[in-house]
Each structure stands twice: as C-alpha cells, then as structure tokens.
Write an enzyme that holds these catalytic residues in place. Structure first.
Site, PDB file in Angstrom:
ATOM      1  N   SER A 104      -9.635  -0.776   7.406  1.00 12.53           N
ATOM      2  CA  SER A 104      -9.204  -0.690   6.014  1.00 12.53           C
ATOM      3  C   SER A 104      -8.491  -1.786   5.241  1.00 12.53           C
ATOM      4  O   SER A 104      -8.159  -1.839   3.850  1.00 12.53           O
ATOM      5  CB  SER A 104      -8.400   0.536   5.793  1.00 12.53           C
ATOM      6  OG  SER A 104      -8.876   1.721   6.190  1.00 12.53           O
ATOM      7  N   LYS A 128       0.777  -1.155  -0.052  1.00 11.52           N
ATOM      8  CA  LYS A 128      -0.072  -0.040   0.061  1.00 11.52           C
ATOM      9  C   LYS A 128       0.808   1.096  -0.049  1.00 11.52           C
ATOM     10  O   LYS A 128       1.803   1.297   0.718  1.00 11.52           O
ATOM     11  CB  LYS A 128      -0.970  -0.075   1.058  1.00 11.52           C
ATOM     12  CG  LYS A 128      -2.000   1.150   1.291  1.00 11.52           C
ATOM     13  CD  LYS A 128      -2.645   0.800   2.650  1.00 11.52           C
ATOM     14  CE  LYS A 128      -3.947   1.954   2.663  1.00 11.52           C
ATOM     15  NZ  LYS A 128      -4.703   1.722   4.059  1.00 11.52           N
ATOM     16  N   SER A 138      -9.751   1.712   3.038  1.00 11.20           N
ATOM     17  CA  SER A 138      -8.888   2.444   2.248  1.00 11.20           C
ATOM     18  C   SER A 138      -7.796   1.634   1.245  1.00 11.20           C
ATOM     19  O   SER A 138      -7.255   2.041   0.376  1.00 11.20           O
ATOM     20  CB  SER A 138      -8.135   3.404   3.093  1.00 11.20           C
ATOM     21  OG  SER A 138      -7.163   2.922   3.896  1.00 11.20           O
TER      22      SER A 138
END
Lengths: 103, 496, 489
Positions: free
Chosen positions: C187, C88, C163
């Site tokens: 997330s 990420k 996210s």
C-alpha cells in the site's frame, strides 16, 4: 468448492454483518470465485513447511507491572455514542429481558 | 423469547436408583491475579473504582491501540503452575477468541488456547470427614484477560457497560474429569483456594469475583470406563452452590438416563433460588470462536532461569506450614488444620503466639473468639481492627491474673467494636480482676445474707454448694472477682 | 508539475533543504506551512479536486509551527525541523480526525496519538493534513474510500494506486516532500510506483504500529513516502526504533540512514525470475533492465535467482490478511465509539451499525476472513496459508544467505490504471502480486521511479534482508542519482 448462501448467512451472522439476500447471493459468488484461486495452496508440502512457526523466533518483551496508565486526552464521554453516569449504554440483551408472563 | 424455559427432567426420577450411576466432574476455575496493573495495559486493577475510570486506549479497544504483556502476570501464573506440579512450556502462544459482547471491547478475548503456559499437573486433597484423600489431575493452566462488566438492572431497558475490569489478568485452571462426588468437588476447590491464597497469586474471593468456577458434569453407569455426555454448569457463586448444583444436575441426568433418555450437551445456569438448573442460551446461538494466534503478541518464552527464580521465591505451602505448626507450636492435627486453612489466619495466629508465648492459648483464641468475630462481622482478617499484638496483650492480662477469662471475652468484644487496646478497655470498664480480700469479703457476706439456706447447707457439709455460692459472688462482682480467691475465702468463712 | 511544490528540483524543496533554510533563519516554519497550503490549493488537493487530503486546517498547522520555533536554534535543531508532512488517515492523530476512510469512524477523534506521529513532532515536523485511503487500507486504488476516490495527479481519470493513494498523490503533487502511509501488501510501494515517487516499507517491527489502526497485524507496517530517497530516509530515521507500546517492535539498533557507500562495488543484486514472467509488459521489463544496467555500471553484479514459492503469495495474502482483518475490525461495534445505528435490540444494533458503517470491499474481506477462520475451514485455509507463508519467507532467507545482497524487481505489473476498470476483486488483488511477498516475509522493500511508459511512472522495487534498510536506501540513492532525470521520462 463453492460457498452456499447458507454459509454466507452463517458467517455474516458470526461477523455481525446485516446483509440483504441479494448481497448474500453476490457474496457467495465472489467468495467462491476468490477461494478458487486459493486451491494452489493444496499443493503446499506440509512436511517441509511444518514446525517452523515459532522456532528461532524472538519472544515477546514484557513490561513491568507499573503505571501510570496511558492517558486518554479525551474522556470516553467525548467519543461514546451513549453514556449515562459513566457507563456505556447498549440495548438490553435479549437474554436479560424480563421474563414473559406465563400464559 | 423467555429464558425461563426449563431443562428436560422426567418426573419418574424417584423410581430411578441414582446408585446405578457414577458422577464424573471436571472443574474450570478462573482466578484473578493480584497485579497492580492490567494484563496488557498499565491501568490499575483496583476493585470498586467509578465506572470506566480505570481505562485507557488499550483496554477500551480503541482503534490503533496494542497490547503489551505484564511480566508479573507471567510470574504469578508460573507460581500457580509450579505449585500445581505442572509441566511448564518454554513456548506458549496467545490466541484470540472471537465473539461479540458489549463488555468485550476488542470483539475478542486474548487467551492462551492450543499452546498454554502449563499442562499436566495435579492437586492432592487431604482426607476430610466426608471424603478420602485424593489426587485430581490438572489438565492445563493458562493466562487470559477478563472482560468488563455488563449491568442489566441499573437502567430501564438498557444494559450498562463498565470496562474497569476489562483486561484484568486471569489464569484458568482446568482439571481432568477426576472428581467423583459433589463433596470431592468441594474438597478440591477448598484445597485449590487455599493453595492460591498461600501463593499470594489471588484474593480468591468468590463474592468479588476473583475466583469463579464452572463445572462439567456427566453420569455413567457404575463400572463404565467411557464418559457420558456432559453438561456445563455456570453461575456457581459459592463452593456450596457448586456442591448443590452438582448433586441436582447429577440427579437430573440419572433420571434421564434411567428413563432411557439422552442427556443433551449444553450449558446450564444454576439458580440458587429454585435450586435447579436452566439452559444458559437460546439453542440457535451457535458458537464458533475462530481462535487464531494473536499477531500482536509474539510467543511467550519462559526460560529455565525464570522458572528457577519463581520456584525459589515460592512461599511456604499449606502442608509444610501444617507440619511446622505441629512441631514448633506443639499443636494437634485438628488445630493445625484449622489454622492453616487460610494463610492469613495462620499468619495472624503466628504473630499472636510469638508475642504471647503460650501457643496453645493463642491457638484457642484465634480459632474461637477471633474467627467468631470475623464471621459475625463478615470481615476479612486483614481488615479486622484487632491486630495480633492486641490479642497477645489481652492474653498476657489473663495469664497475669489481671483479667478473668469471662472478663477477657467481654474486653475482646469491645476491642473488636472500638479497636481500642485491652488494657484501656479493662481500665475504662472496670473489668480488671478484683483480688482485694476486703472487697471480696464484702461480696461474700452479701451473698451469704441473700442465700442463707444454701450457705447453711454448705456449712453443714454439702460441699457441692460451694461452687454455686462462688457463682453468686462472681455474678455480684460482674465477673471481676478472682474466682480462685473467692473460693478460698468462702471456704474459710463457712469453715469447710 | 512539481515546479512550485515541495520535492521539486527548485531550491528549498527537499527535506534537507527545508531544514537548512529553517534552521538558518531564511524561512520560518510558518512560511513553510503557508507554502504547503498554497500548493494544496493550487493543485486542488481537497474533495473538489484530487481528493487526496481529507482534513487540513491552516490555523492548527500555524499553531504547530509556532510551537516549533523555539527548538530551531542552530545545528542542534531536530532532523525534520520545519518539514511539512501529511499522514494517512488510518494513523491516530490528536487535534484532527482519524477516519480510516470509513463511514464507521466519520468524525472520530482519537484520544491518543500514534508513536510514529509523536516521533515526527519530536523531530520537528509539522503535520499539515490527513490523507485519503481505501477504507481501512483495504484496496489498491484508493477508490474504496467512504469519502470518494483520490485522483492521480497526472491524470484524474486514473487511480493513484492504494491504499495510501492520498499520501502518494500529495507528495507527487508537491504539497509536502514526504508523507506517512501504511503497508499491508504494498500500500506504499504500489502508489509510490504509480505516482512516480519513492515509497519505503520498513522491516516488520522497525516502526511502531502503536496508533496505526490495524488491518492485518502480522503484515501491517507504517511506511514512508518521499519525493526523493533522501526525503524518505530522513522521515524513516525519525520514526524507526523500539517502542514499549508495541510488543512486535524490534529493539535492533537504528543505523544512520543518511550514510551510504560511494559505489555498488562488490554488491550482488538478485533478479528473481518469478518477478519477470514472460507475460510481463516488455516496456516495464526494459525499464527494469535499464535500471539494472545502471547498477552494473555502479559496480554491482546482477545474478538471476529463484524464489520458487512466489506463486503462493497472493493466495496466502488473501487468506491471512482478511482473517486478521475480520478480528481486528470486530471492535467497530457501535458500543464505545464511532457510528451507531440502532435497530432491534443489541443484535440489531451490531448488524445495522456494521453493515451501514463498512463499505463493500471491507465487508467482502470480513466475510472472507470469517470464513477461513471458521470451524471446519481453519485447517484447509488459515493453517495451510500460515505454513505456506513460512515457505515464502524461507525463499528469501535462502537467496540472501546465498550471497545476494538485495533483490530488484518491478514494483507493479502495470502502470496506473483507469478508475472503475477493475471490477473483479481478484483482478484488483493481482495489483499486489510483486509487493505482498515482502509483507509476508517481513523484510524491508522500497519502490523508486525508474522511468515512464506513455507518460506514466514505472516503479522499480528493491528488497533486502530484515533490518537492512540502510543498504536498501543506499542502493536506491545511487540508482536514483544514476538515473537522474531519466527516472521521470
């Protein structure tokens, strides 16, 4: 409770966010609406919840007073917006501008 | 906006008797701790490195970097808190003080706020010529990190930021408003500085910024028990600046109050040049630091074992040392005071005294010549080229009669200049005392020839002229003649 | 759609299979990298397609693969030998940008690397890309990225969740068998549920946060995606454990996450009633019931329990997280790195930089967080929320002390929703309703696929006491085996 436009301007200033009047107005409405959902917290029994912030928590581990420093694989000059002679440069602060000549 | 605006200060000041008011002062002292590395990262704390070279992801506030507290910071803060008789809290919390400033890399300063390391201490100051002995209560001692440096005068139109100092550990020592005069503030600061120096907690050097003072001052009618509105004084660069600023601000407040006006709570900067205060910031700037516990740092736990260890390791403190100097070295109260004012000076003296044995002479030399040389050169004693053993050697030469007192002073001056040893200088400069009677008689004959009238009057019984003639001989010998022997030989020669 | 990708049921798709084939010399790390890039091209993982991957460079990946070769000899080869992984883009890497999906960090290259990434490399993994996310991880849909939204691999009109939507989509699309994400309120678990893969949020302090760009420091934790439980377990094994650079990382020993019991006999699974409200989609409730039946078949007892303060979770979360974020994001000021927009003086530079650098959701949360910390409101909001947070944590403590070993709940109240469909911020915040509690309490949690509704994956969530990841992964593994292909039907 509702959040006024002035309060939004105040917190935007604290957070150094330049926002337009239109955006500020929208933010006032959004924050008012979001915070309305937080009212449920007023029912929290403080007595029951108090005093537990640090009890039984483990403390922090400390490090010895030794180097070496954590290396930077690139020097600040690689990522700094503006540098001169090793200094980061920023616009001169208002309070450090030369005094205005007296009238 | 011009920053040269002034604070309200009625002209009618003269007509107001400031004697009707009492000064109330509390001091906030920031002290840089003597650690090798910064508070929350492993960067060096060296003073004077090229800009932004003692930096890393943590103290630059790079995305993703995290703080980890230096154990030595805790121990040094504890040392100070214990020596100030504080109550040490087993749990203390680091908070974030949020504000924007270019030399504050993370946009917040890590500082202990509502749960400090230590509270409720005290510091006792001795009586001096101007002030009585008194005890000032300490509100709190807490740990925080320093900001970087903003340099405003280096480049035109821009400010330059150096983050070498960012993250250097500090303790803040806050006093209660127990101080009642500028002189008492000075006495408190000198006692605090002395204590911290003894504890080896800090360099306590105001010029290098390792000790910084802010003062809160208010005025109230004599006899009142409530506090008046206070102002905060900043930019106090020396203890004498603190004292002068307090007097000036107190006079301003008294004038306002005497004229029936109000004191406005604000931060003021001391301007040493104009000997006046001016407002620190524009008034519309509101301050709301939004403190909250720093989630990156779990609570700091200090257990009894740590407190005990720090307490056991405390070095000798000024009062104990003073007593020891009077007892062991037989010094008077004044000498003991002077020599213990700074820990390093006392340690220097002790070394001289131990090597030379005559502690009284050692004390006189350290208090006199050594201190004068340091002041003249603006040197810290640690960097003084003349080491205690060198002074002891010089004093030995005087004691053995090899050097006269006058010559010794000249030798010492050269030692301070060159760093050479006393015996080397004495030999090189021909300053060793002359005790050879033949050489002395030669000078005596010359002096008698040159000062015939005085010699004659002396021989006829004006004995006080003998000293004058001895002086002429000393001068002729450039101080090298042994004055006692000259005295004897001259008396013999003139038959007195 | 994972037939030719990693994580599929084809040979050599899982972490263990890749390691075995690489260490046996059947495939080179370079082959694995090529396979991963080919799959990314096939599913159009970049900006012209899924927009899951913000950055990848095959030459860099080849170099990493080449550097790895000498360490692959025999049985001592590291745990993740040759395994391709995506990271990420709010986790600091060197040799690639770290943008946090924000204009304020566009083009920023970190001069240091996150501890988790270093540990992955030490374990033999190859980072092949940085993945898209909601800006600074603030969002539940990966719509709020400055670099465009990520699309759901099964239907481009839908969101993949967020996210960590880019990492979830990459694993679901078979580009890599595992990925790093980050969790603040769900997330990892929520996009894992939406995309039909496994997502693990470890105990707070289990994985170092050093190098994870902070959103809400007391809640943030690096999490792991895997196509299967084993894939996620292996990656967690590599990154877990004390780190001297993170004062909140724990020195609790890291057990072997590959070990698990043969059955669930003697295990008590709690079913908290607050997570099964009457308005819950009955199809989701049915899939949960089916999963619980499988657990019973495996020998577990299921007991209904109560976590009475659950209703406080979203309000607490949306006070605590924005408050911390408002402080954490103060460092993006245009002084030392990242975007700088000049305007009148220093104040002008700050305001212009931050207002043009941050997107609307980040701005909204900074304002909210600044408000709840500001003078006069701190006690009513932040202090109150922190007290309520302890009540939520105490709920879990009490349930686990009462003999419950793990809890089972749905991961999300809905399946993946259409992009652009949640315009009211608070409605979006409710996507996290079942996941935020684990972050607030600091306990480990996991989402695994338990079936589908109208072709869209549904996730089941397991929660366990602090540092009971081994138990959590063990239960998940047995349930995964028991559900088999049903988990994806």
């Amino acid at each position: 409770m509702s959040i006024s436009l002035d309060e939004v301007r105040h917190i935007a200033a604290l957070a150094r966010l330049g926002i337009s009047d239109e955006r500020a107005q929208l933010a006032a409405e959004e924050l008012t609406s979001i915070l309305a959902h937080m009212q449920v917290l007023t029912r929290v029994d403080d007595e029951r919840a108090a005093g537990s912030d640090t009890d039984g928590k483990t403390g922090m581990t400390l490090r010895p007073d030794l180097g070496p420093p954590i290396p930077l694989l690139r020097a600040p000059a690689f990522f700094a917006p503006e540098m001169r002679e090793g200094f980061f440069l920023v616009p001169r602060l208002a309070t450090h501008e030369d005094p205005e000549p007296s009238p | 906006m011009s920053v040269r605006e002034t604070v309200e200060s009625p002209r009618a000041a003269d007509s107001v008797a400031s004697g009707a008011f009492e000064m109330v002062v509390g001091l906030e002292v920031h002290v840089q701790l003597l650690t090798r590395t910064k508070a929350f990262c492993r960067c060096a704390t060296d003073f004077g490195a090229p800009p932004n070279t003692n930096v890393c992801p943590v103290c630059l506030g790079l995305p993703g970097a995290l703080p980890v507290l230096n154990e030595h910071v805790v121990d040094l803060a504890l040392r100070a808190a214990i020596a100030l008789d504080c109550e040490i809290h087993p749990v203390s919390i680091f908070a974030r003080k949020n504000y924007f400033y270019p030399d504050l890399p993370k946009g917040y300063q890590i500082s202990q706020y509502d749960r400090p390391l230590a509270t409720a201490g005290r510091l006792t100051t001795d009586a001096t010529g101007e002030t009585a002995a008194s005890t000032v209560r300490i509100t709190r001692v807490h740990i925080e990190e320093d900001a970087g440096k903003s340099v405003h005068d280096r480049f035109a139109g821009v400010s330059a930021i150096d983050l070498n100092r960012a993250g250097v550990p500090l303790i803040e020592i806050v006093s209660e408003p127990d101080i009642r005069s500028a002189a008492a503030a000075g006495a408190y600061l000198r006692a605090l500085k002395q204590l911290l120096e003894y504890l080896e907690v800090s360099d306590v050097n105001m010029e290098e910024g390792s000790l910084r003072v802010d003062a809160n001052v208010s005025a109230r009618p004599v006899g009142a028990s409530t506090l008046g509105t206070k102002t905060e004084l900043k930019n106090l660069n020396s203890f004498s600046a603190v004292e002068r600023a307090l007097d000036a601000e107190f006079a301003r407040q008294c004038a306002l109050l005497g004229a029936g006006q109000r004191v406005m709570q604000q931060t003021l900067l001391w301007d040493a040049g104009s000997a006046a205060v001016r407002p620190a910031r524009s008034k519309e700037e509101s301050h709301d630091y939004r403190y909250f516990p720093d989630p990156d740092l779990p609570p700091l736990l200090v257990d009894r074992a740590r407190i005990k260890r720090v307490r056991n390791d405390l070095p000798e403190l000024p009062a104990a040392r003073k007593a020891r100097y009077r007892e062991t070295f037989g010094l008077g109260a004044y000498d003991a005071d002077v020599l213990t004012a700074e820990r390093s000076l006392g340690s220097y003296f002790e070394e001289v005294a131990r090597a030379h044995r005559d502690s009284k002479t050692a004390a006189n030399w350290v208090m006199g010549e050594v201190r004068a040389a340091l002041n003249a050169r603006r040197l810290e004693i640690d960097r003084f080229p003349v080491r205690p053993a060198d002074v002891a050697e010089l004093l030995d030469l005087v004691a053995s009669g090899t050097l006269s007192g006058t010559a010794a002073k000249r030798v010492f001056a050269l030692m301070a200049e060159t760093g050479d040893r006393a015996s080397q200088i004495a030999a090189r400069e021909g300053l060793a005392q002359v005790r050879d009677d033949a050489a002395l008689r030669e000078w005596i004959e010359q002096v008698i020839a040159e000062h015939e009238p005085e010699a004659t009057r002396c021989a006829r019984g004006e004995r006080k002229l003998l000293g004058v003639l001895v002086g002429f001989v000393m001068k002729k010998s450039k101080g090298r003649a042994d004055p006692k022997r000259v005295n004897q030989l001259l008396a013999e020669r003139l038959g007195v | 759609m994972t037939e030719t990708g990693f994580g599929s049921h084809s040979p050599e798709g899982t972490v263990a299979e890749i390691r075995a084939s690489v260490t046996a010399g059947r495939r080179s790390p370079r082959d694995i990298v090529d396979h991963s890039f080919a799959r990314a091209a096939q599913v159009r993982a970049g900006a012209d397609g899924l927009n899951a991957i913000l950055w990848s460079d095959i030459a860099v990946a080849h170099n990493e693969a080449a550097a790895l070769e000498p360490r692959l000899n025999g049985p001592d080869a590291p745990l993740l030998a040759g395994v391709p992984i995506v990271v990420k883009d709010n986790i600091a890497t060197v040799g690639s940008p770290t943008t946090c999906g924000s204009r304020i960090l566009a083009g920023y290259h970190s001069p240091f690397e996150a501890t988790a990434v270093s540990r992955l490399r030490d374990a033999g993994a190859i980072a092949v890309g940085k993945t898209n996310l909601d800006e600074f991880a603030m969002g539940s849909s990966t719509e709020f990225s400055a670099f465009g939204r990520t699309k759901h691999p099964l239907d481009p009109r839908l969101v993949p969740g967020g996210s960590s939507g880019g990492s979830a989509a990459a694993v679901a699309a078979g580009i890599t068998p595992a990925a790093l994400g980050s969790e603040t309120g769900g997330s990892v678990r929520q996009p894992a549920a939406f995309c039909g893969i496994v997502g693990v949020k470890p105990t707070y302090g289990r994985v170092s946060r050093y190098g994870l760009v902070a959103f809400a420091s007391s809640l943030d934790q690096i999490g792991v995606f895997g196509a299967h439980v084993d894939d996620a377990a292996a990656v967690l094994q590599a990154i877990a454990g004390r780190d001297g650079l993170d004062a909140t990382s724990s020195d609790a020993p890291v057990p072997d996450y590959g070990e698990y019991p043969p059955t669930l006999r003697g295990l008590v699974i709690g079913k908290p009633r607050e997570y099964f409200p009457h308005q819950l989609d009955p199809r989701i409730a049915d899939l949960c019931e089916r999963a619980l039946d499988r657990c019973r078949e495996l020998g577990a007892a299921v007991r209904e329990v109560s976590l009475p303060h659950t209703e406080l979770a979203i309000p607490v979360y949306y006070i605590v997280a924005p408050a911390e974020a408002s402080s954490n994001l103060a460092r993006f000021d245009g002084v030392r790195y990242g975007l700088r927009v000049t305007d009148h003086g220093l104040r002008g530079m700050y305001e212009a930089t931050r207002s043009s650098g941050f997107g609307p959701e980040v701005t909204r949360r900074i304002l909210l967080g600044t408000y709840v910390l500001s003078a006069g409101y701190y006690d009513a909001y932040y202090a109150k929320a922190m007290r309520a947070r302890t009540l939520i944590a105490t709920d879990f403590d009490e349930v686990f002390r009462s003999g419950v070993d793990v809890l089972f709940t749905p991961t999300t109240p809905t399946t993946a929703f259409a992009a652009g469909s949640r315009t009211d911020p608070y409605q979006m915040y409710l996507s996290d309703i079942f996941t935020v509690t684990a972050n607030l309490a600091g306990i480990p949690a996991l989402s695994l696929p338990i079936g589908r509704i109208d072709g869209l994956p549904v996730g089941g969530q397991l929660l366990a006491p602090h540092f009971a990841e081994q138990r959590l992964l063990g239960v998940a593994r047995l349930l995964e085996h028991s559900l088999g292909a049903e988990a994806h039907r």
